[in-house]
Motif scaffolding. Structure first.
Motif, PDB file in Angstrom:
ATOM      1  N   THR A   1      63.859  18.647  40.636  1.00 34.48           N
ATOM      2  CA  THR A   1      63.264  18.391  39.086  1.00 34.48           C
ATOM      3  C   THR A   1      61.837  19.068  38.637  1.00 34.48           C
ATOM      4  N   ALA A   2      61.148  19.224  39.834  1.00 38.97           N
ATOM      5  CA  ALA A   2      59.636  19.978  39.736  1.00 38.97           C
ATOM      6  C   ALA A   2      59.957  21.329  39.457  1.00 38.97           C
ATOM      7  N   VAL A   3      60.871  22.079  40.277  1.00 37.20           N
ATOM      8  CA  VAL A   3      61.043  23.464  39.696  1.00 37.20           C
ATOM      9  C   VAL A   3      61.696  23.556  38.379  1.00 37.20           C
ATOM     10  N   ALA A   4      62.566  22.671  38.188  1.00 40.34           N
ATOM     11  CA  ALA A   4      63.255  22.587  36.808  1.00 40.34           C
ATOM     12  C   ALA A   4      62.351  22.515  35.541  1.00 40.34           C
ATOM     13  N   SER A   5      61.447  21.610  35.860  1.00 43.94           N
ATOM     14  CA  SER A   5      60.134  21.441  34.947  1.00 43.94           C
ATOM     15  C   SER A   5      59.374  22.521  34.952  1.00 43.94           C
ATOM     16  N   LEU A   6      59.208  23.359  35.744  1.00 40.57           N
ATOM     17  CA  LEU A   6      58.241  24.585  35.562  1.00 40.57           C
ATOM     18  C   LEU A   6      58.999  25.896  34.829  1.00 40.57           C
ATOM     19  N   VAL A   7      60.337  25.865  35.363  1.00 38.50           N
ATOM     20  CA  VAL A   7      61.266  27.028  34.593  1.00 38.50           C
ATOM     21  C   VAL A   7      61.327  26.481  33.219  1.00 38.50           C
ATOM     22  N   TYR A   8      61.517  25.329  32.892  1.00 38.70           N
ATOM     23  CA  TYR A   8      61.704  24.979  31.524  1.00 38.70           C
ATOM     24  C   TYR A   8      60.499  25.173  30.706  1.00 38.70           C
ATOM     25  N   ALA A   9      59.286  24.545  31.349  1.00 39.77           N
ATOM     26  CA  ALA A   9      57.882  24.702  30.516  1.00 39.77           C
ATOM     27  C   ALA A   9      57.691  26.136  30.239  1.00 39.77           C
ATOM     28  N   ALA A  10      57.618  27.053  31.297  1.00 42.23           N
ATOM     29  CA  ALA A  10      57.396  28.393  31.063  1.00 42.23           C
ATOM     30  C   ALA A  10      58.297  28.819  30.000  1.00 42.23           C
ATOM     31  N   GLY A  11      59.661  28.664  30.189  1.00 38.79           N
ATOM     32  CA  GLY A  11      60.569  29.352  29.131  1.00 38.79           C
ATOM     33  C   GLY A  11      60.243  29.000  27.694  1.00 38.79           C
ATOM     34  N   LEU A  12      60.063  27.613  27.702  1.00 39.79           N
ATOM     35  CA  LEU A  12      59.935  27.075  26.223  1.00 39.79           C
ATOM     36  C   LEU A  12      58.661  27.546  25.696  1.00 39.79           C
ATOM     37  N   TYR A  13      57.447  27.700  26.643  1.00 41.65           N
ATOM     38  CA  TYR A  13      56.194  28.210  26.024  1.00 41.65           C
ATOM     39  C   TYR A  13      56.377  29.695  25.493  1.00 41.65           C
ATOM     40  N   LEU A  14      56.849  30.425  26.448  1.00 40.08           N
ATOM     41  CA  LEU A  14      57.046  31.827  26.014  1.00 40.08           C
ATOM     42  C   LEU A  14      57.844  31.762  24.712  1.00 40.08           C
ATOM     43  N   TRP A  15      59.081  31.212  24.637  1.00 39.52           N
ATOM     44  CA  TRP A  15      59.774  31.310  23.191  1.00 39.52           C
ATOM     45  C   TRP A  15      58.934  30.664  22.046  1.00 39.52           C
ATOM     46  N   ARG A  16      58.226  29.710  22.168  1.00 34.28           N
ATOM     47  CA  ARG A  16      57.550  29.132  21.016  1.00 34.28           C
ATOM     48  C   ARG A  16      56.294  30.061  20.576  1.00 34.28           C
ATOM     49  N   VAL A  17      55.576  30.775  21.648  1.00 36.12           N
ATOM     50  CA  VAL A  17      54.859  31.721  21.223  1.00 36.12           C
ATOM     51  C   VAL A  17      55.193  33.003  20.620  1.00 36.12           C
ATOM     52  N   ARG A  18      56.326  33.336  20.982  1.00 28.97           N
ATOM     53  CA  ARG A  18      57.310  34.636  20.187  1.00 28.97           C
ATOM     54  C   ARG A  18      57.588  34.371  19.084  1.00 28.97           C
ATOM     55  N   MET A  19      57.968  33.099  18.815  1.00 30.67           N
ATOM     56  CA  MET A  19      58.459  32.589  17.467  1.00 30.67           C
ATOM     57  C   MET A  19      57.253  32.317  16.392  1.00 30.67           C
ATOM     58  N   MET A  20      55.962  31.905  16.971  1.00 29.94           N
ATOM     59  CA  MET A  20      54.916  31.834  16.178  1.00 29.94           C
ATOM     60  C   MET A  20      54.532  33.137  15.661  1.00 29.94           C
ATOM     61  N   ARG A  21      54.228  34.006  16.792  1.00 27.91           N
ATOM     62  CA  ARG A  21      53.693  35.242  16.528  1.00 27.91           C
ATOM     63  C   ARG A  21      54.717  35.993  15.281  1.00 27.91           C
ATOM     64  N   THR A  22      55.865  35.797  15.340  1.00 28.96           N
ATOM     65  CA  THR A  22      56.809  36.308  14.381  1.00 28.96           C
ATOM     66  C   THR A  22      57.137  35.417  13.053  1.00 28.96           C
ATOM     67  N   ARG A  23      56.339  34.398  13.082  1.00 28.42           N
ATOM     68  CA  ARG A  23      56.604  33.428  11.908  1.00 28.42           C
ATOM     69  C   ARG A  23      57.916  33.060  11.697  1.00 28.42           C
ATOM     70  N   ARG A  24      58.528  32.792  12.530  1.00 25.01           N
ATOM     71  CA  ARG A  24      59.933  32.329  12.417  1.00 25.01           C
ATOM     72  C   ARG A  24      60.146  30.726  11.921  1.00 25.01           C
ATOM     73  N   ALA A  25      60.843  30.435  10.996  1.00 28.46           N
ATOM     74  CA  ALA A  25      60.774  29.075  10.672  1.00 28.46           C
ATOM     75  C   ALA A  25      61.881  28.394  11.375  1.00 28.46           C
ATOM     76  N   VAL A  26      61.676  28.233  12.747  1.00 27.23           N
ATOM     77  CA  VAL A  26      62.740  27.523  13.518  1.00 27.23           C
ATOM     78  C   VAL A  26      62.258  26.102  13.763  1.00 27.23           C
ATOM     79  N   ARG A  27      63.133  25.385  14.559  1.00 30.86           N
ATOM     80  CA  ARG A  27      62.945  24.127  14.891  1.00 30.86           C
ATOM     81  C   ARG A  27      62.307  24.031  16.095  1.00 30.86           C
ATOM     82  N   TYR A  28      60.924  23.831  16.073  1.00 29.63           N
ATOM     83  CA  TYR A  28      60.098  23.661  17.384  1.00 29.63           C
ATOM     84  C   TYR A  28      60.500  22.382  18.309  1.00 29.63           C
TER      85      TYR A  28
END
Length: 782
Positions: free
Chosen positions: A715-742
């Motif tokens: 669970t701890a490892v899954a949390s780390l992978v999930y948090a890192a992946g979600l953070y990188l995806w959100r930053v990329r969407m914000m930089r490109t100003r995508r109107a996605v469902r955050y």
């Protein structure tokens, strides 16, 4: 409603006998096609029938044209009489002798009533003209459709010979505005600089834009002039149509970098244009630059400009003329301060650098006639109405020489509607553009009449509308794939029913004389419209709590605006509907086809039973869902104005195109994403500490305790992978100003389930006695 019914309910009773006899023309057409009754087969339309029908039609045209001409002349005479009366009262006010009584309040009230009556007559005549012109178009279309004979091009020439529908009411409006302002201010009109462009260099205003249907243009002008005078640059000159003409040349490169920046609202996005007022002979050209600034920067978007002689434009844009040479004469004259000139030179230097480095070329021209309403010298409330808007190509990219080496094409001027141009070179915008510009202090509300105006049935709010963006996306469909959000709405009729009593009123009359009504939607009278364009009629803007928002829908599932007002604007609606995808925009493909079940005649009972079971199952799931604890939206009562049917519409982009929805991204959004990542990181560290502790307790055993430790570790490892992946995806969407469902609803649920499993395994180990207080496995001690 059908046009005949609309005509009967909308006509002005005083003009009743001068309207087109639409029902009689329909009866004439029907009686000649069906001489033996309505149910009989239509007979062949002969030349004799055509002559007889055209004779009746021309009689109607002559009746309408004559009345319009007589009524227009009557209004001209009444304006002259009122002008003389106003001038006499003002003269008496300014030059009265000692002891002579000044004009009384009653005198001004009588003048105001007379002018209000004339304004109502102008409004009625404009509505009369518009309704009759529509009637002629309808009956000609019905004739061509039912008889097989083509009358439209022939009768169009006769309409042009008696152009009752082409009367320009701007001359009336300018004169009435000046007189009404004199009377309203009791002979003390506001004085100040009437120049809206010559002396002002920088503009910082709160601007909201609206579309106005052509049927409502004259009425809107007459309403505004009762509160604000028409802004006249040269009051000593008789008004001419070219005085209101404004032309702008927009610049961009072959990659449309400026277009994309302005569409995405990038920080610092620029628009460069060259503007002039009046005809082509005007030698003063304004070089303007618009710069977009995000709100979080603490700066406002600014339009800055400087004047340039027409003969120097080409040399300046090519870099052959330096900035110092442009302002050399201005420095010698000394009419402006050194600081002002330095600021203008800096602006000119930056514009010239942008044009040369980005290889900007003339791309599109916008032309329109502007009627501006503003108190001279007072810019707190400024309203402008742009009519006859056209966007015209200026480039040479497809092998056609338009502007050539010049900064603008010279084969056209201000001769609207530019019939000499091919259809591929011009887009005639179907609506007028109303801009409401306010400079109010913090916490100060706009005037009440402005709030009533922008919430009325006369306007349709279109926030952030841009002539430059619309011109580029419509003139260059093969080069631009990303469209503004309003593009799919161009085929939707923006006329709306009257929402509240608002319009032109005669003195001592309580009911509005506005003849606006619902647009005709008869199957016989209008072209067939695709289904997705008629799913929802336009909703009145009076329901908007904020004039800057545009009402899109009242969701049937109870979804509400985050602010609790029950309304979601365009950006929020799209963000709430779309999933994680590139530019979730609007799909280019048609909507998903709904599977239609065709009932087989041999199995009606089986299908009915199936539907019943499905309904019972859906209802059971619906009620069981309320047992699940989760946040729920607040139920907001729909205003009585919109009570009844709830409509929804999903706009579709053309095939291969995408609709860009502006997304605001401020620094705090990045910080919020970072805080979310750190929270998940902290959660993973705590779980890893728990897993390590359990592993120490387990020692060399291989029981449930070891598996619990393993579960917490996973669970701890899954949390780390999930948090890192979600953070990188959100930053990329914000930089490109995508109107996605955050919002992410699956990840936390899965991690919580893993945590529950690990805790359950740990509890099982405790029950088996593998965990003993005060001992650490086999090597523990008390």
């Amino acid at each position: 409603m059908k046009f005949g019914q609309q005509l009967r309910t909308s006509l002005i009773k005083d003009f009743h006998y001068y309207y087109i006899s639409y029902d009689d023309l329909k009866s004439e057409l029907k009686s000649r096609l069906h001489p033996h009754g309505t149910g009989s087969a239509p007979k062949t339309w002969t030349e004799e029938d055509e002559k007889a029908f055209v004779q009746v039609l021309e009689a109607e045209l002559d009746k309408v044209f004559t009345f319009q001409k007589v009524k227009s002349g009557e209004i001209v005479r009444r304006i002259k009489v009122s002008q003389k009366d106003v001038e006499d009262v003002i003269k008496l006010l300014d030059s009265r002798r000692p002891g002579q009584e000044p004009p009384s309040e009653e005198d001004f009230e009588m003048l105001e009533e007379d002018l209000s009556d004339i304004i109502a007559d102008v409004h009625d005549l404009a509505k009369f003209t518009q309704l009759n012109y529509t009637g002629f178009q309808k009956i000609i279309k019905k004739h061509d459709k039912q008889t097989g004979w083509t009358l439209r091009p022939v009768f169009s020439a006769r309409l042009n010979a008696k152009p009752f529908f082409r009367h320009n009411y701007d001359g009336f409006i300018v004169k009435l505005s000046r007189l009404y302002d004199l009377v309203r201010t009791r002979g003390n009109p506001t004085q100040g600089d009437s120049s809206a462009g010559g002396s002002q260099q920088n503009f910082v205003r709160q601007t909201t834009k609206y579309w106005v249907h052509p049927d409502n243009i004259t009425e809107l002008k007459l309403i505004i002039l009762k509160h604000l005078p028409v802004l006249v640059f040269n009051p000593n000159k008789e008004f001419e149509k070219e005085d209101s003409a404004i032309s702008s040349i927009y610049y961009d490169n072959n990659d449309f970098d400026l277009y994309m920046g302005r569409l995405r609202k990038d920080e610092g996005a620029e628009a460069v244009r060259l503007r002039w007022y009046g005809g082509m002979e005007n030698q003063q050209i304004f070089v303007e630059r618009k710069t977009h600034r995000e709100d979080w920067t603490g700066e406002k978007s600014v339009k800055a400009r400087f004047a340039l002689k027409e003969k120097n434009v080409n040399a300046f844009l090519k870099g052959e003329m330096t900035v110092e040479q442009v302002f050399e004469k201005m420095r010698k004259e000394g009419k402006k301060s050194v600081q002002e000139i330095d600021s203008l030179e800096q602006l000119a230097r930056e514009v010239q650098y942008t044009v040369l480095t980005k290889r900007l070329q003339p791309v599109a021209r916008s032309f329109y006639n502007r009627t501006a309403f503003q108190l001279p010298g007072d810019a707190r409330v400024r309203i402008s109405l742009d009519t006859e808007l056209c966007m015209i190509r200026e480039d040479n990219w497809d092998g056609k020489t338009r502007s050539g080496d010049n900064w603008r094409r010279t084969d056209i001027g201000i001769d609207f509607p530019f019939n000499q141009l091919p259809e591929s070179d011009i887009v005639r915008f179907p609506y007028a553009i109303l801009e409401v510009k306010l400079q109010t202090q913090a916490g100060q509300e706009p005037p009440e009449w402005v709030r009533e105006l922008i919430s009325s049935h006369l306007v349709e709010a279109v926030p952030k509308f841009s002539k430059f963006i619309h011109g580029c996306c419509t003139l260059y469909p093969n080069k631009i794939d990303l469209l503004p959000y309003w593009a799919p709405q161009m085929g939707i009729d923006i006329r709306k029913p009257i929402t509240h009593r608002f319009g032109i009123e005669r003195p001592n009359q309580s009911a509005s004389v506005s003849t606006s009504d619902e647009p005709s939607d008869s199957d016989d009278d209008i072209e067939e419209i695709s289904v997705h364009e008629t799913e929802r009629p336009p909703v009145p803007n009076s329901a908007l709590p904020d004039p800057n928002q545009r009402l899109i829908e009242y969701p049937a599932n109870g979804t509400t605006h985050p602010g609790g007002n029950g309304v979601m604007d365009e950006e929020e609606r799209v963000s709430a509907e779309q999933q994680h995808e590139d530019y979730p925009l609007y799909d280019s493909e048609a909507s998903d086809d709904e599977d239609e079940e065709h009932e087989h005649p041999r199995y009606p009972r089986r299908k009915s039973l199936k539907k019943t079971l499905q309904s019972i199952g859906q209802n059971a799931l619906h009620y069981l869902s309320y047992l699940i604890p989760r946040p729920r939206s607040t139920q907001v009562e729909i205003p009585s104005l919109l009570s009844g049917t709830v409509y929804a519409r999903k706009f579709k982009a053309p095939p291969g195109k995408r609709i860009f929805v502006p997304v605001r991204v401020e620094p705090k959004v990045y910080f919020a994403a970072e805080r979310t990542f750190l929270s998940w990181f902290e959660f993973a560290i705590i779980l890893s500490a728990v897993a390590t502790t359990l592993l120490n307790f387990a020692g060399n055993t291989k029981g449930a305790l070891l598996y619990a430790s393993l579960g917490f570790t996973v669970t701890a490892v899954a949390s780390l992978v999930y948090a890192a992946g979600l953070y990188l995806w959100r930053v990329r969407m914000m930089r490109t100003r995508r109107a996605v469902r955050y919002h992410e609803k699956y990840g936390p649920t899965i991690l919580c389930l893993l945590l529950v499993v690990a805790v359950a395994v740990n509890y099982v180990g405790a029950l088996k006695g593998e965990i003993q207080p005060g001992k650490h496995g086999k090597h523990g001690h008390s």
